[in-house]
Write a protein that holds these residues in place. Sequence first.
Motif, PDB file in Angstrom:
ATOM      1  N   GLU A  34       0.815  -1.222   0.000  1.00  0.00           N
ATOM      2  CA  GLU A  34       0.000   0.000   0.000  1.00  0.00           C
ATOM      3  C   GLU A  34       0.849   1.274   0.000  1.00  0.00           C
ATOM      4  O   GLU A  34       0.307   2.366   0.186  1.00  0.00           O
ATOM      5  N   LYS A  35       2.190   1.161  -0.178  1.00  0.00           N
ATOM      6  CA  LYS A  35       3.006   2.358  -0.280  1.00  0.00           C
ATOM      7  C   LYS A  35       2.647   3.119  -1.559  1.00  0.00           C
ATOM      8  O   LYS A  35       2.395   2.519  -2.604  1.00  0.00           O
ATOM      9  N   LYS A  36       2.653   4.442  -1.478  1.00  0.00           N
ATOM     10  CA  LYS A  36       2.297   5.260  -2.633  1.00  0.00           C
ATOM     11  C   LYS A  36       3.376   5.172  -3.701  1.00  0.00           C
ATOM     12  O   LYS A  36       4.530   4.871  -3.429  1.00  0.00           O
ATOM     13  N   SER A  37       2.947   5.457  -4.943  1.00  0.00           N
ATOM     14  CA  SER A  37       3.899   5.511  -6.043  1.00  0.00           C
ATOM     15  C   SER A  37       4.964   6.557  -5.757  1.00  0.00           C
ATOM     16  O   SER A  37       4.672   7.668  -5.315  1.00  0.00           O
ATOM     17  N   GLY A  38       6.223   6.192  -5.989  1.00  0.00           N
ATOM     18  CA  GLY A  38       7.336   7.085  -5.724  1.00  0.00           C
ATOM     19  C   GLY A  38       8.008   6.852  -4.386  1.00  0.00           C
ATOM     20  O   GLY A  38       9.041   7.469  -4.092  1.00  0.00           O
ATOM     21  N   SER A  39       7.435   5.986  -3.536  1.00  0.00           N
ATOM     22  CA  SER A  39       8.028   5.715  -2.230  1.00  0.00           C
ATOM     23  C   SER A  39       9.368   4.986  -2.404  1.00  0.00           C
ATOM     24  O   SER A  39       9.509   4.094  -3.246  1.00  0.00           O
ATOM     25  N   LEU A  40      10.348   5.340  -1.579  1.00  0.00           N
ATOM     26  CA  LEU A  40      11.682   4.745  -1.677  1.00  0.00           C
ATOM     27  C   LEU A  40      11.685   3.334  -1.102  1.00  0.00           C
ATOM     28  O   LEU A  40      11.202   3.103   0.004  1.00  0.00           O
ATOM     29  N   VAL A  41      12.262   2.407  -1.862  1.00  0.00           N
ATOM     30  CA  VAL A  41      12.455   1.034  -1.397  1.00  0.00           C
ATOM     31  C   VAL A  41      13.887   0.863  -0.879  1.00  0.00           C
ATOM     32  O   VAL A  41      14.104   0.379   0.233  1.00  0.00           O
ATOM     33  N   ALA A  42      14.846   1.286  -1.670  1.00  0.00           N
ATOM     34  CA  ALA A  42      16.252   1.161  -1.272  1.00  0.00           C
ATOM     35  C   ALA A  42      17.101   1.952  -2.253  1.00  0.00           C
ATOM     36  O   ALA A  42      16.648   2.317  -3.350  1.00  0.00           O
ATOM     37  N   ASN A  43      18.357   2.219  -1.841  1.00  0.00           N
ATOM     38  CA  ASN A  43      19.354   2.776  -2.750  1.00  0.00           C
ATOM     39  C   ASN A  43      20.408   1.704  -2.981  1.00  0.00           C
ATOM     40  O   ASN A  43      20.984   1.155  -2.024  1.00  0.00           O
ATOM     41  N   VAL A  44      20.635   1.367  -4.261  1.00  0.00           N
ATOM     42  CA  VAL A  44      21.482   0.211  -4.588  1.00  0.00           C
ATOM     43  C   VAL A  44      22.948   0.581  -4.792  1.00  0.00           C
ATOM     44  O   VAL A  44      23.762  -0.300  -5.078  1.00  0.00           O
ATOM     45  N   LEU A  45      23.298   1.871  -4.657  1.00  0.00           N
ATOM     46  CA  LEU A  45      24.688   2.261  -4.943  1.00  0.00           C
ATOM     47  C   LEU A  45      25.669   1.548  -4.019  1.00  0.00           C
ATOM     48  O   LEU A  45      26.711   1.047  -4.452  1.00  0.00           O
ATOM     49  N   LYS A  46      25.329   1.481  -2.722  1.00  0.00           N
ATOM     50  CA  LYS A  46      26.236   0.838  -1.771  1.00  0.00           C
ATOM     51  C   LYS A  46      26.371  -0.644  -2.064  1.00  0.00           C
ATOM     52  O   LYS A  46      27.480  -1.196  -2.033  1.00  0.00           O
ATOM     53  N   ASP A  47      25.234  -1.317  -2.350  1.00  0.00           N
ATOM     54  CA  ASP A  47      25.298  -2.759  -2.633  1.00  0.00           C
ATOM     55  C   ASP A  47      26.040  -3.032  -3.935  1.00  0.00           C
ATOM     56  O   ASP A  47      26.744  -4.045  -4.068  1.00  0.00           O
ATOM     57  N   LEU A  48      25.908  -2.144  -4.913  1.00  0.00           N
ATOM     58  CA  LEU A  48      26.603  -2.339  -6.192  1.00  0.00           C
ATOM     59  C   LEU A  48      28.063  -1.909  -6.131  1.00  0.00           C
ATOM     60  O   LEU A  48      28.824  -2.159  -7.068  1.00  0.00           O
ATOM     61  N   ARG A  49      28.380  -1.182  -5.023  1.00  0.00           N
ATOM     62  CA  ARG A  49      29.754  -0.689  -4.841  1.00  0.00           C
ATOM     63  C   ARG A  49      30.182   0.213  -6.004  1.00  0.00           C
ATOM     64  O   ARG A  49      31.208   0.012  -6.658  1.00  0.00           O
ATOM     65  N   MET A  50      29.343   1.174  -6.309  1.00  0.00           N
ATOM     66  CA  MET A  50      29.659   2.147  -7.360  1.00  0.00           C
ATOM     67  C   MET A  50      28.954   3.445  -7.027  1.00  0.00           C
ATOM     68  O   MET A  50      28.038   3.475  -6.196  1.00  0.00           O
ATOM     69  N   ASP A  51      29.384   4.526  -7.663  1.00  0.00           N
ATOM     70  CA  ASP A  51      28.739   5.816  -7.439  1.00  0.00           C
ATOM     71  C   ASP A  51      27.686   6.057  -8.505  1.00  0.00           C
ATOM     72  O   ASP A  51      27.528   5.277  -9.451  1.00  0.00           O
ATOM     73  N   ALA A  52      26.928   7.174  -8.330  1.00  0.00           N
ATOM     74  CA  ALA A  52      25.824   7.480  -9.243  1.00  0.00           C
ATOM     75  C   ALA A  52      26.318   7.732 -10.660  1.00  0.00           C
ATOM     76  O   ALA A  52      25.647   7.392 -11.637  1.00  0.00           O
ATOM     77  N   LYS A  53      27.516   8.313 -10.788  1.00  0.00           N
ATOM     78  CA  LYS A  53      28.039   8.609 -12.119  1.00  0.00           C
ATOM     79  C   LYS A  53      28.301   7.324 -12.898  1.00  0.00           C
ATOM     80  O   LYS A  53      27.957   7.203 -14.080  1.00  0.00           O
ATOM     81  N   GLU A  54      28.916   6.344 -12.226  1.00  0.00           N
ATOM     82  CA  GLU A  54      29.186   5.066 -12.898  1.00  0.00           C
ATOM     83  C   GLU A  54      27.884   4.321 -13.216  1.00  0.00           C
ATOM     84  O   GLU A  54      27.733   3.734 -14.277  1.00  0.00           O
ATOM     85  N   LEU A  55      26.929   4.416 -12.280  1.00  0.00           N
ATOM     86  CA  LEU A  55      25.634   3.750 -12.498  1.00  0.00           C
ATOM     87  C   LEU A  55      24.950   4.301 -13.737  1.00  0.00           C
ATOM     88  O   LEU A  55      24.420   3.550 -14.563  1.00  0.00           O
TER      89      LEU A  55
END
Length: 570
Positions: A34-55
């Motif tokens: 029931e979370k609204k559209s746009g609600s944050l689930v997670a940020n994967v940068l740490k798990d992927l071990r990369m920064d936003a630029k590389e992503l």
Amino acid sequence: MEILLNLRQVMFISLYLCACVAMCESFLYSVPEEKKSGSLVANVLKDLRMDAKELSARRARLVSKSSKQYFQLDPHSGDVTVKDKIDRESLCGQNEPCVLLSEIVLEKPLQLHRIEVQVEDVNDNSPKFSKNQFLLEIPEQTPVDIRFPLERAEDSDKGKNAVQNYTLSPNEHFRLDVQSHSDGSKHAELVLEKPLDREENPQISLILSAVDGGIPKRTGTAQIIIDVLDNNDNLPQFPQLEYKVKLKENSPLDTLVTKVEATDRDFGSNAHITYYFSQVSENVLRLFKLNKHIGELTVTGTIDYEESSNYVMKIRATDGGGLSAHCKVIVEIEDENDNAPEITITSITSPLPEDSSPDTVVALFSVTDVDSGDSGRTACTTEVNLPFVLKPTENNYYQLVTQQPLDREKASEYNITITATDRGSPRLTSTRILHVEVSDVNDNPPVFEKPFYEMQLRENNIPGLLIGFVHAVDLDTAQNAKVTYSLLPGKVNDGPTSSYISINSETGNLYAIRSLDYEEVQDFQVTVRAVDSGSPPLSSEVPIRVQVVDENDNAPFILYPLQNGTSPLD
């Protein structure tokens, strides 16, 4: 084509390497339903071990493993957010855990990372009994501490949000004992504490409440009516306490699922056994029928494996004296390939103004198929020779748009057939008919039946006399076709037209206002305007020539010689 083939070969090799040498990682996240559209689930940068630029540079994207995309990935920030609000109960039913699978696809080099999002339950459903009222028949002199299993309340939620406890309204004869099962579910049993006396109290009414463990708590209630009967000392007995049977989905109506049979050592009416459902869900009551006389369980609805893979039901055998025994029937559903594409209308514009411009969106709909592989891939078409065309969008959505101008006066409505076909073998097809009405705009002026009118009026007429009428027709509808008439300003013998003639604004009837003299006016012309009630209003005009008909209303006059003997010049 060669580049595409090479890309597919590279993806296949990468997937093979991922499977063989475990190059791909899996990430586990969770999100409440029931979370609204746009609600944050997670940020994967740490798990992927990369920064936003590389992503972003590696063109990251999120691919759903199901037919519907519930989450989306922002390649510039690494945020995984909810795309569409999720209802755990409709998505997973009673299955636990409820997990949605996706993959993060990275390019240059190609990498796949498995994303598992566990949908957590929230307390959005209240406990519910299959009926508002239950009847128990208990003989008098029944020994104390006898237990009577009660209807279990159904709650679509899971865990602590499911039913946690039952309560009973205060009374002097019964107490409630709540039983817990290994799967965490609970059911209540009515325990007799004080012997019943039919002559003292022939009927007892109780309120059973089911309470879940959510915050805030939700409650469902049912009334228990106990009829106290005469003594009966033998319970019915089933030869086995549990029956397991298999049933194919889409089994024809009236298919025999199984037969249960209990025996009773009593005689007469006390040995007459009747069978009832006990502690069953609404789905069971909708899909199955129990013959209360012979214990046969048959199919009465459409059995769908995708809806539920098994059904568990309790059956109560009650003898003529009101004593009961219970058994459990477990029906396992066998799957078949039986799902046609489903067309879901999201929005439709009807009526549609006839002056709509090309590419106006008439309807938005989606096509889904719960089957897998080619059986779940669909194509959508519509009829030709219509002023509409289909435009596919993302995620199996389609838009029905106008491709040419509409004219309500030629076609005031359309029945548009949408056909969706999967690629299975044999192919399955679904159709939906969209009814679109074309609404009127004021694009037609009133048109008179004649280009001009000629009317006659005898002199010395009576004021208010009907001279004639005019009539104009407007091809539009409703207010746009409502016509009113009026005279345009003009003069007759230096006098205003309105002093000689008037018109009824609704009927178009023309009336003489005063008596006319042919010797003064032989004919005159007026102009009538017809105006519709549209916005803006449209009008047309027509000229009318009115001829005054002479009557013999003047005696001859002798000019010479004059009768008095004088000269006419004197």
